[in-house]
Design a protein around this motif. Sequence first.
Motif, PDB file in Angstrom:
ATOM      1  N   TRP A   1      55.202 -14.115   7.275  1.00  0.00           N
ATOM      2  CA  TRP A   1      56.267 -14.355   8.403  1.00  0.00           C
ATOM      3  C   TRP A   1      56.344 -15.869   8.904  1.00  0.00           C
ATOM      4  CZ3 TRP A   1      51.180 -12.754   8.882  1.00  0.00           C
ATOM      5  CH2 TRP A   1      50.147 -13.594   9.559  1.00  0.00           C
ATOM      6  N   HIS A   2      57.197 -16.162   9.383  1.00  0.00           N
ATOM      7  CA  HIS A   2      57.718 -17.625   9.883  1.00  0.00           C
ATOM      8  C   HIS A   2      58.510 -17.550  10.955  1.00  0.00           C
ATOM      9  CE1 HIS A   2      59.018 -21.756   9.297  1.00  0.00           C
ATOM     10  NE2 HIS A   2      60.314 -21.290   9.615  1.00  0.00           N
ATOM     11  N   GLN A   3      58.155 -18.645  12.119  1.00  0.00           N
ATOM     12  CA  GLN A   3      58.704 -18.337  13.310  1.00  0.00           C
ATOM     13  C   GLN A   3      58.680 -19.896  13.762  1.00  0.00           C
ATOM     14  OE1 GLN A   3      60.239 -16.041  15.383  1.00  0.00           O
ATOM     15  NE2 GLN A   3      60.738 -17.785  16.325  1.00  0.00           N
ATOM     16  N   GLU A   4      59.832 -20.329  14.282  1.00  0.00           N
ATOM     17  CA  GLU A   4      59.853 -21.579  14.733  1.00  0.00           C
ATOM     18  C   GLU A   4      59.651 -21.415  16.178  1.00  0.00           C
ATOM     19  OE1 GLU A   4      63.798 -23.057  14.279  1.00  0.00           O
ATOM     20  OE2 GLU A   4      63.679 -23.179  12.065  1.00  0.00           O
ATOM     21  N   LEU A   5      58.836 -22.422  16.965  1.00  0.00           N
ATOM     22  CA  LEU A   5      58.502 -22.517  18.293  1.00  0.00           C
ATOM     23  C   LEU A   5      59.289 -23.636  19.025  1.00  0.00           C
ATOM     24  CD1 LEU A   5      54.701 -21.948  17.893  1.00  0.00           C
ATOM     25  CD2 LEU A   5      56.535 -20.094  17.994  1.00  0.00           C
ATOM     26  N   GLY A   6      60.401 -23.228  19.280  1.00  0.00           N
ATOM     27  CA  GLY A   6      61.314 -24.321  19.747  1.00  0.00           C
ATOM     28  C   GLY A   6      61.879 -25.094  18.767  1.00  0.00           C
ATOM     29  N   GLN A   7      62.143 -26.413  18.959  1.00  0.00           N
ATOM     30  CA  GLN A   7      62.824 -27.163  17.964  1.00  0.00           C
ATOM     31  C   GLN A   7      61.885 -27.901  17.018  1.00  0.00           C
ATOM     32  OE1 GLN A   7      66.056 -29.499  19.424  1.00  0.00           O
ATOM     33  NE2 GLN A   7      67.222 -27.711  19.808  1.00  0.00           N
ATOM     34  N   GLU A   8      60.702 -27.953  17.544  1.00  0.00           N
ATOM     35  CA  GLU A   8      59.640 -28.937  16.828  1.00  0.00           C
ATOM     36  C   GLU A   8      58.409 -28.120  16.045  1.00  0.00           C
ATOM     37  OE1 GLU A   8      60.316 -32.166  17.098  1.00  0.00           O
ATOM     38  OE2 GLU A   8      61.744 -31.918  18.295  1.00  0.00           O
ATOM     39  N   LEU A   9      58.196 -27.070  16.343  1.00  0.00           N
ATOM     40  CA  LEU A   9      56.843 -26.570  15.708  1.00  0.00           C
ATOM     41  C   LEU A   9      57.441 -25.295  14.890  1.00  0.00           C
ATOM     42  CD1 LEU A   9      54.431 -26.368  18.812  1.00  0.00           C
ATOM     43  CD2 LEU A   9      54.527 -28.048  17.164  1.00  0.00           C
ATOM     44  N   GLN A  10      56.606 -25.183  13.966  1.00  0.00           N
ATOM     45  CA  GLN A  10      56.889 -24.060  13.042  1.00  0.00           C
ATOM     46  C   GLN A  10      55.675 -23.361  12.609  1.00  0.00           C
ATOM     47  OE1 GLN A  10      59.466 -24.585   9.635  1.00  0.00           O
ATOM     48  NE2 GLN A  10      60.345 -26.296  10.706  1.00  0.00           N
ATOM     49  N   LEU A  11      55.637 -22.111  12.968  1.00  0.00           N
ATOM     50  CA  LEU A  11      54.261 -21.490  12.655  1.00  0.00           C
ATOM     51  C   LEU A  11      54.550 -20.239  11.584  1.00  0.00           C
ATOM     52  CD1 LEU A  11      51.552 -20.318  13.608  1.00  0.00           C
ATOM     53  CD2 LEU A  11      52.715 -18.661  15.135  1.00  0.00           C
ATOM     54  N   SER A  12      53.792 -20.028  10.607  1.00  0.00           N
ATOM     55  CA  SER A  12      53.896 -19.280   9.450  1.00  0.00           C
ATOM     56  C   SER A  12      52.618 -18.828   9.104  1.00  0.00           C
ATOM     57  CB  SER A  12      54.513 -20.165   8.199  1.00  0.00           C
ATOM     58  OG  SER A  12      53.610 -21.074   7.864  1.00  0.00           O
ATOM     59  N   GLY A  13      52.664 -17.821   8.325  1.00  0.00           N
ATOM     60  CA  GLY A  13      51.167 -17.156   7.863  1.00  0.00           C
ATOM     61  C   GLY A  13      51.532 -16.079   6.894  1.00  0.00           C
ATOM     62  N   ASP A  14      50.549 -15.655   6.114  1.00  0.00           N
ATOM     63  CA  ASP A  14      50.642 -14.275   5.303  1.00  0.00           C
ATOM     64  C   ASP A  14      49.364 -13.724   5.298  1.00  0.00           C
ATOM     65  OD1 ASP A  14      49.052 -15.582   3.063  1.00  0.00           O
ATOM     66  OD2 ASP A  14      50.645 -17.096   3.068  1.00  0.00           O
ATOM     67  N   LEU A  15      49.455 -12.486   4.887  1.00  0.00           N
ATOM     68  CA  LEU A  15      48.435 -11.388   4.749  1.00  0.00           C
ATOM     69  C   LEU A  15      48.571 -10.682   3.529  1.00  0.00           C
ATOM     70  CD1 LEU A  15      45.775 -10.413   6.294  1.00  0.00           C
ATOM     71  CD2 LEU A  15      47.037  -8.561   7.093  1.00  0.00           C
ATOM     72  N   ARG A  16      47.202 -10.685   2.770  1.00  0.00           N
ATOM     73  CA  ARG A  16      47.247  -9.885   1.442  1.00  0.00           C
ATOM     74  C   ARG A  16      46.222  -9.103   1.379  1.00  0.00           C
ATOM     75  NH1 ARG A  16      48.479 -15.113   1.202  1.00  0.00           N
ATOM     76  NH2 ARG A  16      46.519 -15.668   0.713  1.00  0.00           N
TER      77      ARG A  16
END
Length: 801
Positions: free
Chosen positions: A212-227
Amino acid sequence: MASASTCEAWAATPRSSSSTGDGWRGAGNKGDFTDLSSIPTIAVERVEILLDGASALYGSDAVGGVVNVILRERLEGGELRVRGGVGDGGSPREGLLGGAVGKTWSSGSLLGGFELYRREALVSDERDFAATSDLRVWGGTDRRDTFSFPGNILRADPATGASTPYWAIPGGQPGVGLDPASFAPGAVNRFNQNQGVDLLPSQRRSSAYLAWHQELGQELQLSGDLRHSFRSVKVTSGPLISTLSVSRNNPFFVSPSGATSHQIQYAFAELPNPEIRATTESLSGTVGLEAPLFGDWRASGYGAFAQEIIEGRTTGSLHSLILAEALGNRPDSPATEYSPARDGYFNPFAGQAANAPATLAAIGSGFSRTRFRSRVASVNAQADGSLFDLPGGEVKAALGAQVRRETFRRSGSTYVATVAPQAIDGLQTERTVAAVYAEVRAPLIGDANRRPGVARLELSAALRGERYSDFGDTLNPRVGLQWTPIEGLLVRSTYGESYRAPALQELAESRSNGPVRLASGADRILSLALQGGNPDLGPETATTLTAGVDWTPAAMPGLKLSATWFSTKFKDRIDRPAFTNRTAALTDPRLSPFVRRISPASNAADLAYITALLAEPFTSTDQGVFAPTEYGAVVDMRYVNTAGLKVSGLDLQASYAWAAFGGKMSVGASGSRLLDYEQAITPAAEYVEMLGQPNFPAKTRARATLDWSRGGLSLGLGGAYMSGFRDLLGHSIADQTTLDAQARWTTVGGGLWEGLAVSLNIRNLFDQRPPFYDNPTGFGFDPATADVVGRFVSIQLTRSW
């Protein structure tokens, strides 16, 4: 590509930034490699390979290079794959089902994928070149064993005192009513130890991936994965063998010489071959955050965790205590479930299946269980951006730090020589590693200051420092230079230093001794193998140089040429020399420091030495019980720091594409020529060239392809070549050339069949068998280079939407 064989670190990340792949470490029963089969292939976007040592970028594991698996990050819609395949003669068969679905929106994305895979075992009986260990039909040697069914009665050799087969137990009889005249002196039974052995194990695998990938506003980006992945494997090993001590306490005893007891070399053909079953479950994930700092500088941080649990169970092993009861060598023990008075004694003089099922089941009731758990957890932080401007362009840098925690735990039990299962020595060990690193890329000459003969010139440098809680500090540099004298021509070179600390289990693995039969000329010598960890191991290091040229001439669009020379020198390499090259352990003089030849039948000191080793509590009898006087060698197969290894070679690649027959035609060729593979096992030993020998890399590998595509149709042919070699006696083993074919049809336009693709693949089109090698193990091929499957045909359907 030859140097890929030296790669020792893997990275996998849904983003192509600076991930060191910690979420993928910790695989294997040593917790020291990444299991790529745990990744759904449908989730892989591309694979990148770094040829040189990359410890400065990826950490101390990257001694020989890095294979970087870039996973898909975004997908709008879905994809489904179904594949089925079958080998020559109907075996092995395999099937795969995979799927991926994704959704993107203005500020983020979500992607999930899964894969299910199954492959049947390939049994030696299904390939004529592996079905028998009598290799005379191929021009080789009769490698069948004298541990046989029916068995062979031993006597002391008058010249050496060693026990050797002398009387063959006659076949086709139930083992009763025999007399001394029933045995022909000097006759020897032989047994095909290959029967029922799996060349390839059966395997089932499931894997899943979520990113997954998600922008938090215009400055922050949160991403992650699970396997997550789960794999089960079953392999059938060779038949059980043992030297049976039989006396007049056995009701079936008969002596060809009037003796009161005998030793019999015996193969338990009435018992099923032992089976090894194992499961591997891995779970890993990362969570990361990116944020701007100043200018074009950005900061990123992520946490990663990986866990792998391997559970193994070996069944059908020999239970030596029950065997002793069944032969009448010890009183009936009420603590065991077997009773010879009730279930029957074991008859080793039978020449056909004659023993009671209950007796056989009790003798083969031994088993062992193991459980390995490895974990890696890390916290990582990095910042990257521009430093300043040079006439050639911006100088960019990246700075980072990491703290990593590694743990490894082992437990298990065994039931091969006791009245009840016993726990094996457990192992729990851990380490902490802290690291800082920096990388700089400086374009010294670019478009703004180019000059004749120097269109571009870029320098890169990286430095990584690590502190191990158990091995102190290490500092590893890497320097690279890229020079473009004219457009389309790139000259490149790198220098790197790498470092690998011993894996936790390599240091702390418990001792174990076990019998093994090793080749010595035409004979197979019973040897005691000493295995286990080495707490005195030190780290291994490597120095790597590469130089290469890439040419894409403007006058010939579609032509690409590449050549790379590489050289890696390992120092204090961690290895098990006598185990790695065990087929030559008794004959290769380089391995003599790890071999002690013994003659316990004629030498009292040797008899005391081997008797003491056999009495140690970590000596296993599950593969057979043998008298001390039968052993001819003790071989140390434990981990050591060898003196070094020098590997150098040349990789060549060429491709050309042009319009032809209303579509696009392309040809490609790649080849790898190893120039050196020199190994020195001990500090006092000289470096010896190992190229062109069994169990070592081939000197030359090459592949050529021809592809044509038009619209949704594509056709392809591929040919592969591998050079031959010579065995230790100087006999030549042939080169091997195979041909592959592929056809793919993809629908074009809309409608019901939109997004459908069908592909047919045929590997080893003409079913070329492995080149014959008179292998002392009894298999007529070199397992390091052979393809035992032969022709393999598969069909895959893909539907995208």
